[in-house]
Design a protein around this motif. Structure first.
Motif, PDB file in Angstrom:
ATOM      1  N   ALA A  16       0.829  -1.203   0.000  1.00  0.00           N
ATOM      2  CA  ALA A  16       0.000   0.000   0.000  1.00  0.00           C
ATOM      3  C   ALA A  16       0.866   1.257   0.000  1.00  0.00           C
ATOM      4  N   ILE A  17       1.910   1.257   0.815  1.00  0.00           N
ATOM      5  CA  ILE A  17       2.824   2.403   0.869  1.00  0.00           C
ATOM      6  C   ILE A  17       3.467   2.621  -0.498  1.00  0.00           C
ATOM      7  N   GLY A  18       3.880   1.549  -1.139  1.00  0.00           N
ATOM      8  CA  GLY A  18       4.489   1.657  -2.456  1.00  0.00           C
ATOM      9  C   GLY A  18       3.542   2.228  -3.493  1.00  0.00           C
ATOM     10  N   GLN A  19       2.271   1.840  -3.414  1.00  0.00           N
ATOM     11  CA  GLN A  19       1.283   2.353  -4.366  1.00  0.00           C
ATOM     12  C   GLN A  19       1.032   3.843  -4.153  1.00  0.00           C
ATOM     13  N   VAL A  20       0.978   4.250  -2.897  1.00  0.00           N
ATOM     14  CA  VAL A  20       0.769   5.676  -2.608  1.00  0.00           C
ATOM     15  C   VAL A  20       1.963   6.503  -3.077  1.00  0.00           C
ATOM     16  N   VAL A  21       3.162   6.012  -2.835  1.00  0.00           N
ATOM     17  CA  VAL A  21       4.362   6.728  -3.266  1.00  0.00           C
ATOM     18  C   VAL A  21       4.404   6.831  -4.792  1.00  0.00           C
ATOM     19  N   ALA A  22       3.940   5.791  -5.488  1.00  0.00           N
ATOM     20  CA  ALA A  22       3.874   5.846  -6.955  1.00  0.00           C
ATOM     21  C   ALA A  22       2.931   6.963  -7.397  1.00  0.00           C
ATOM     22  N   LEU A  23       1.819   7.131  -6.693  1.00  0.00           N
ATOM     23  CA  LEU A  23       0.889   8.229  -6.993  1.00  0.00           C
ATOM     24  C   LEU A  23       1.555   9.582  -6.757  1.00  0.00           C
ATOM     25  N   LEU A  24       2.294   9.693  -5.656  1.00  0.00           N
ATOM     26  CA  LEU A  24       2.992  10.944  -5.352  1.00  0.00           C
ATOM     27  C   LEU A  24       3.995  11.290  -6.450  1.00  0.00           C
ATOM     28  N   ARG A  25       4.724  10.284  -6.912  1.00  0.00           N
ATOM     29  CA  ARG A  25       5.729  10.523  -7.951  1.00  0.00           C
ATOM     30  C   ARG A  25       5.096  10.852  -9.300  1.00  0.00           C
ATOM     31  N   ASN A  26       3.811  10.556  -9.425  1.00  0.00           N
ATOM     32  CA  ASN A  26       3.078  10.883 -10.638  1.00  0.00           C
ATOM     33  C   ASN A  26       2.253  12.162 -10.437  1.00  0.00           C
ATOM     34  N   ASP A  27       2.798  13.072  -9.607  1.00  0.00           N
ATOM     35  CA  ASP A  27       2.175  14.367  -9.311  1.00  0.00           C
ATOM     36  C   ASP A  27       0.834  14.249  -8.592  1.00  0.00           C
ATOM     37  N   GLY A  28       0.709  13.208  -7.756  1.00  0.00           N
ATOM     38  CA  GLY A  28      -0.514  13.024  -6.990  1.00  0.00           C
ATOM     39  C   GLY A  28      -0.552  13.856  -5.721  1.00  0.00           C
ATOM     40  N   LEU A  29      -1.754  14.024  -5.198  1.00  0.00           N
ATOM     41  CA  LEU A  29      -1.995  14.713  -3.930  1.00  0.00           C
ATOM     42  C   LEU A  29      -2.703  13.734  -3.011  1.00  0.00           C
ATOM     43  N   ILE A  30      -2.208  13.578  -1.788  1.00  0.00           N
ATOM     44  CA  ILE A  30      -2.779  12.589  -0.872  1.00  0.00           C
ATOM     45  C   ILE A  30      -3.208  13.221   0.441  1.00  0.00           C
ATOM     46  N   ALA A  31      -4.103  12.524   1.132  1.00  0.00           N
ATOM     47  CA  ALA A  31      -4.443  12.831   2.521  1.00  0.00           C
ATOM     48  C   ALA A  31      -3.903  11.681   3.354  1.00  0.00           C
ATOM     49  N   TYR A  32      -3.104  11.990   4.367  1.00  0.00           N
ATOM     50  CA  TYR A  32      -2.437  10.918   5.118  1.00  0.00           C
ATOM     51  C   TYR A  32      -2.339  11.278   6.600  1.00  0.00           C
ATOM     52  N   PRO A  33      -2.210  10.259   7.473  1.00  0.00           N
ATOM     53  CA  PRO A  33      -2.162  10.509   8.914  1.00  0.00           C
ATOM     54  C   PRO A  33      -0.764  10.894   9.383  1.00  0.00           C
ATOM     55  N   THR A  34      -0.708  11.721  10.414  1.00  0.00           N
ATOM     56  CA  THR A  34       0.557  12.049  11.072  1.00  0.00           C
ATOM     57  C   THR A  34       0.358  11.870  12.577  1.00  0.00           C
ATOM     58  N   ASP A  35       1.365  12.207  13.357  1.00  0.00           N
ATOM     59  CA  ASP A  35       1.240  12.095  14.808  1.00  0.00           C
ATOM     60  C   ASP A  35       0.444  13.258  15.405  1.00  0.00           C
ATOM     61  N   SER A  36       0.006  14.192  14.577  1.00  0.00           N
ATOM     62  CA  SER A  36      -0.931  15.225  15.034  1.00  0.00           C
ATOM     63  C   SER A  36      -1.777  15.637  13.830  1.00  0.00           C
ATOM     64  N   CYS A  37      -2.936  15.057  13.696  1.00  0.00           N
ATOM     65  CA  CYS A  37      -3.903  15.363  12.641  1.00  0.00           C
ATOM     66  C   CYS A  37      -3.557  14.691  11.308  1.00  0.00           C
ATOM     67  N   ALA A  39      -3.065  15.158   7.218  1.00  0.00           N
ATOM     68  CA  ALA A  39      -2.432  16.210   6.429  1.00  0.00           C
ATOM     69  C   ALA A  39      -2.659  15.968   4.946  1.00  0.00           C
ATOM     70  N   LEU A  40      -2.537  17.030   4.177  1.00  0.00           N
ATOM     71  CA  LEU A  40      -2.469  16.934   2.727  1.00  0.00           C
ATOM     72  C   LEU A  40      -1.002  16.931   2.338  1.00  0.00           C
ATOM     73  N   GLY A  41      -0.625  16.123   1.350  1.00  0.00           N
ATOM     74  CA  GLY A  41       0.781  16.060   0.982  1.00  0.00           C
ATOM     75  C   GLY A  41       1.007  15.798  -0.493  1.00  0.00           C
ATOM     76  N   CYS A  42       2.080  16.390  -1.034  1.00  0.00           N
ATOM     77  CA  CYS A  42       2.518  16.127  -2.403  1.00  0.00           C
ATOM     78  C   CYS A  42       4.026  16.339  -2.459  1.00  0.00           C
ATOM     79  N   MET A  43       4.648  16.011  -3.574  1.00  0.00           N
ATOM     80  CA  MET A  43       6.089  16.193  -3.724  1.00  0.00           C
ATOM     81  C   MET A  43       6.431  17.669  -3.903  1.00  0.00           C
ATOM     82  N   LEU A  44       7.653  18.044  -3.570  1.00  0.00           N
ATOM     83  CA  LEU A  44       8.058  19.448  -3.576  1.00  0.00           C
ATOM     84  C   LEU A  44       7.911  20.105  -4.943  1.00  0.00           C
TER      85      LEU A  44
END
Length: 206
Positions: A16-37, A39-44
């Motif tokens: 699952a982690i690998g699939q999400v990272v593949a989306l990120l590398r393909n200019d994807g935008l994700i919602a993911y958990p952190t240790d506080s709330c 977050a929305l995340g994408c590559m720099l």
């Protein structure tokens, strides 16, 4: 339509982690958990991802984005850390803190505060976020998943999926991770300044 991943909060499934990272590398935008709330995340370098984050959260150019870093070494590539900041940050990470620091040349100009030339950076203590960063090999451009006009960040994976289904590419559900955002410490001046009181204990910075 966003892909939905039910990921274990302590032992995240590598596939699952690998699939999400593949989306990120393909200019994807994700919602993911952190240790506080969540977050929305994408590559720099994902300019469209940054624009989508701005639209979702209705952010202006003065917003401090956060570079979610795997470790202190990675943080040091994107932020200037003097000796005082080094000791304080090292002792508080990984954890529920965001640090405002002078940005290095590695940080895209759009991500810096326009006047201060600073950037937010943090090292999370959440197995899913850490797994993503390990697999990605570089920081995630992130911001708290706090929608306009709402007082608390979103924390339920299915609700996030339903609410943001057509504006993000993936949602990682690892259960609730709280609604209190990080404590924000500004190290861009001679003395550290607590900008926001949040999940991280501020005692060491006072």
């Amino acid at each position: 339509m966003a892909r939905y991943y039910d990921v274990h909060p302590v032992n995240p499934q590598p596939r699952a982690i690998g699939q999400v990272v593949a989306l990120l590398r393909n200019d994807g935008l994700i919602a993911y958990p952190t240790d506080s709330c969540y977050a929305l995340g994408c590559m720099l370098g994902n300019k469209k991802g940054l624009d989508r984050i701005k639209e979702i959260r209705q952010l202006d150019d003065r917003h401090h984005y956060t570079l979610m870093c795997r470790d202190f070494s990675q943080l040091g590539q994107f932020a200037e850390v003097d000796n005082t900041a080094f000791r304080a940050i090292k002792s508080a990470t990984p954890g529920q803190y965001t640090f405002i620091l002078p940005a290095t040349r590695e940080v895209p100009r759009k991500l810096m505060h326009p006047k201060k030339r600073t950037v937010g950076a943090r090292i999370p203590q959440h197995s899913v976020a850490t797994a993503l960063l390990d697999e990605l090999g570089e920081p995630l451009l992130s911001t708290t998943l706090l929608l306009p006009g709402v007082e608390e960040p979103m924390t339920d994976g299915w609700q996030i999926k339903e609410e943001l289904d057509h504006v993000v590419d993936a949602v990682i559900d690892s259960g609730e991770c709280g609604t209190e955002p990080t404590t924000v410490i500004d190290f861009s001046h001679s003395e550290p300044e607590i900008v926001r009181y949040g999940a991280g204990d501020t005692t060491r910075f006072e």
